[in-house]
Scaffold this active site. Structure first.
Site, PDB file in Angstrom:
ATOM      1  N   THR A 150       0.824  -1.208   0.000  1.00  0.00           N
ATOM      2  CA  THR A 150       0.000   0.000   0.000  1.00  0.00           C
ATOM      3  C   THR A 150       0.856   1.256   0.000  1.00  0.00           C
ATOM      4  O   THR A 150       0.630   2.185  -0.784  1.00  0.00           O
ATOM      5  CB  THR A 150      -0.961  -0.001   1.206  1.00  0.00           C
ATOM      6  OG1 THR A 150      -1.883  -1.086   1.052  1.00  0.00           O
ATOM      7  CG2 THR A 150      -1.722   1.306   1.300  1.00  0.00           C
ATOM      8  N   ASN A 181      -5.103  -9.527  -8.134  1.00  0.00           N
ATOM      9  CA  ASN A 181      -5.173 -10.199  -6.851  1.00  0.00           C
ATOM     10  C   ASN A 181      -6.453 -10.991  -6.628  1.00  0.00           C
ATOM     11  O   ASN A 181      -6.523 -11.802  -5.713  1.00  0.00           O
ATOM     12  CB  ASN A 181      -5.013  -9.175  -5.718  1.00  0.00           C
ATOM     13  CG  ASN A 181      -6.000  -8.031  -5.843  1.00  0.00           C
ATOM     14  OD1 ASN A 181      -5.945  -7.256  -6.799  1.00  0.00           O
ATOM     15  ND2 ASN A 181      -6.900  -7.904  -4.888  1.00  0.00           N
ATOM     16  N   GLN A 227       1.344  -9.322  -6.184  1.00  0.00           N
ATOM     17  CA  GLN A 227       0.858 -10.697  -6.305  1.00  0.00           C
ATOM     18  C   GLN A 227       1.700 -11.542  -7.259  1.00  0.00           C
ATOM     19  O   GLN A 227       1.573 -12.764  -7.274  1.00  0.00           O
ATOM     20  CB  GLN A 227      -0.602 -10.709  -6.773  1.00  0.00           C
ATOM     21  CG  GLN A 227      -1.603 -10.365  -5.708  1.00  0.00           C
ATOM     22  CD  GLN A 227      -1.675 -11.379  -4.582  1.00  0.00           C
ATOM     23  OE1 GLN A 227      -1.255 -12.527  -4.718  1.00  0.00           O
ATOM     24  NE2 GLN A 227      -2.208 -10.966  -3.443  1.00  0.00           N
ATOM     25  N   SER A 283       5.726  -6.479  -1.842  1.00  0.00           N
ATOM     26  CA  SER A 283       5.334  -6.578  -0.436  1.00  0.00           C
ATOM     27  C   SER A 283       5.903  -7.841   0.186  1.00  0.00           C
ATOM     28  O   SER A 283       5.869  -8.915  -0.421  1.00  0.00           O
ATOM     29  CB  SER A 283       3.805  -6.591  -0.318  1.00  0.00           C
ATOM     30  OG  SER A 283       3.401  -6.769   1.020  1.00  0.00           O
ATOM     31  N   GLY A 284       6.394  -7.718   1.419  1.00  0.00           N
ATOM     32  CA  GLY A 284       7.030  -8.842   2.083  1.00  0.00           C
ATOM     33  C   GLY A 284       6.080  -9.942   2.518  1.00  0.00           C
ATOM     34  O   GLY A 284       6.396 -11.132   2.396  1.00  0.00           O
ATOM     35  N   HIS A 285       4.905  -9.589   3.018  1.00  0.00           N
ATOM     36  CA  HIS A 285       4.055 -10.628   3.606  1.00  0.00           C
ATOM     37  C   HIS A 285       3.327 -11.473   2.555  1.00  0.00           C
ATOM     38  O   HIS A 285       2.636 -12.429   2.905  1.00  0.00           O
ATOM     39  CB  HIS A 285       3.059 -10.019   4.610  1.00  0.00           C
ATOM     40  CG  HIS A 285       1.915  -9.278   4.011  1.00  0.00           C
ATOM     41  ND1 HIS A 285       0.637  -9.769   3.976  1.00  0.00           N
ATOM     42  CD2 HIS A 285       1.851  -8.051   3.445  1.00  0.00           C
ATOM     43  CE1 HIS A 285      -0.174  -8.892   3.420  1.00  0.00           C
ATOM     44  NE2 HIS A 285       0.549  -7.830   3.088  1.00  0.00           N
ATOM     45  N   THR A 321      12.986   6.524  10.609  1.00  0.00           N
ATOM     46  CA  THR A 321      13.988   5.547  11.026  1.00  0.00           C
ATOM     47  C   THR A 321      13.691   4.185  10.408  1.00  0.00           C
ATOM     48  O   THR A 321      12.572   3.682  10.503  1.00  0.00           O
ATOM     49  CB  THR A 321      14.003   5.420  12.568  1.00  0.00           C
ATOM     50  OG1 THR A 321      14.278   6.698  13.131  1.00  0.00           O
ATOM     51  CG2 THR A 321      15.051   4.419  13.018  1.00  0.00           C
ATOM     52  N   CYS A 350      -8.216  -6.504   1.538  1.00  0.00           N
ATOM     53  CA  CYS A 350      -8.280  -5.075   1.898  1.00  0.00           C
ATOM     54  C   CYS A 350      -9.681  -4.503   1.732  1.00  0.00           C
ATOM     55  O   CYS A 350     -10.004  -3.476   2.304  1.00  0.00           O
ATOM     56  CB  CYS A 350      -7.286  -4.284   1.053  1.00  0.00           C
ATOM     57  SG  CYS A 350      -5.568  -4.724   1.382  1.00  0.00           S
TER      58      CYS A 350
END
Length: 380
Positions: free
Chosen positions: A70, A149, A178, A198-200, A236, A323
């Protein structure tokens, strides 16, 4: 328990979790700090960026770490549009984008940008010629999803890239969330300027991701403050998350070919069984779709009811995109494909990962068919 909602999120690799815990507990210094503790964190950050750039086959300075898909999509789309609005205020996307692309385009419309939403055919594929028709002298951005997706349609990303490179002032963004690990994509060969990951979705952790920004492309930063992430994204750095993302990406790329073949086998066998039921209509095309997504309509059955009924059997599927599933709106992807309102409301998505096995097939099919029969009796 059989988990079939991998398009929403995947189970993290143990190695990914372990790396996050180790960095969080041992190397928790701020990478911007000048002391030794900060330098250790900075070195881990640098090494992770080197790993990711090598795995994606891009340059070191083209990798910007984000909190996920996102944020990456918002930074790419709004950042490109706001930075380059002086040379035009027309932007192009499709009718089947993820909400994290669709909504930024809607916001940009409110800021005075003109948007063309390119349609798709009945199988969810966009035509390159339609993208070309949409481009005008005022166009500054084209954004295209790689793998839809909801139905898994693989879009002609490389072909569109070849087209867009003929328009020097147009920036080309691809939502690869995706596709990564399921449908190979060479970012450079496809002439992509901005690419979201995206990592997840690749057995990494939530809150991790990357935005590839081609060297020479400038964006208007959405988050200002420090000079982190090459002054593209202040704040950070989440060093533990970034290191874990690099680990997830390495494991994904290393095992990609094997995992794709496994998912393709399961998907093909599952589709062959599902289409045998008279109430099931296939929304995912048999050709040119991702190996992990199957979208079906069960006519006469509300998708939400079906999802919860399967949950009682320890099988977990979803309705539309995670989402937007709680909004209870019909799938905009299926509506864009010309499906009826009822078919869109009665659709569920089954999404696989390499952690699924063929011995689960009969359990899945039997549970789904039994659930349909049970709900038919209740509806009478």
């Amino acid at each position: 328990m059989i988990y079939l909602d991998n398009s929403a999120t995947t189970k993290p690799y143990k190695e990914v979790v372990d790396s996050f815990v180790k960095v969080s507990s041992t190397y928790y210094g701020n990478p911007s700090s000048l002391h030794k503790f900060g330098v250790q964190a900075e070195n881990l950050l640098t090494y992770a960026r080197e790993q990711v750039s090598s795995l994606l086959q891009v340059q070191f300075n083209e990798v910007i770490f984000t909190s996920g898909g996102t944020e990456g999509n918002n930074l790419a789309i709004k950042g490109a549009a706001l930075q380059h609005q002086g040379r035009g205020k027309h932007i192009v996307t499709t009718t089947i984008e993820h909400d994290s692309v669709h909504e930024p385009f809607k916001q940009l419309e409110q800021l005075g940008f003109s948007v063309t939403y390119v349609p798709v055919n009945e199988n969810g594929f966009v035509e390159v010629a339609d993208i070309e028709k949409a481009i005008t002298n005022e166009t500054i951005l084209v954004s295209l999803i790689h793998v839809n997706n909801e139905v898994g349609a693989v879009q002609p990303v490389k072909e569109v890239g070849m087209l867009v490179k003929n328009y020097p002032k147009v920036i080309y963004h691809v939502d690869h969330v995706q596709g990564l690990g399921k449908v190979p994509l060479n970012i450079k060969d496809a002439h992509i300027d901005l690419c979201t990951i995206s990592g997840h979705k690749i057995h990494g952790l939530k809150g991790t991701g990357v935005l590839y920004i081609r060297d020479g492309v400038t964006l208007f930063p959405l988050v200002s403050g420090g000079s982190q992430e090459l002054q593209k994204r202040s704040g950070t750095e989440n060093v533990a998350g970034i290191v874990s993302f690099a680990k997830a990406l390495r494991l994904t790329v290393q095992n990609q070919a094997e995992h794709i073949k496994k998912m393709e086998r399961i998907k093909e066998k599952l589709i062959n069984r599902l289409v045998q039921h008279e109430r099931i209509v296939m929304n995912t095309a048999r050709m040119n779709t991702a190996p992990h997504i199957i979208n079906i309509t069960i006519r006469g059955m509300k998708a939400e009811v079906l999802v919860h009924s399967l949950e009682e059997k320890d099988i977990f599927v979803s309705t539309t995109s995670a989402c937007s599933s709680k909004t209870k709106k019909p799938s905009k992807t299926l509506m864009a494909m010309g499906r009826s309102m009822s078919d869109a409301n009665e659709a569920i998505r089954i999404s696989l990962s390499h952690l699924n096995n063929e011995d689960e097939l009969e359990i899945i099919v039997s549970a789904l068919f039994e659930t349909i029969d049970e709900l038919k009796k209740v509806m009478r």
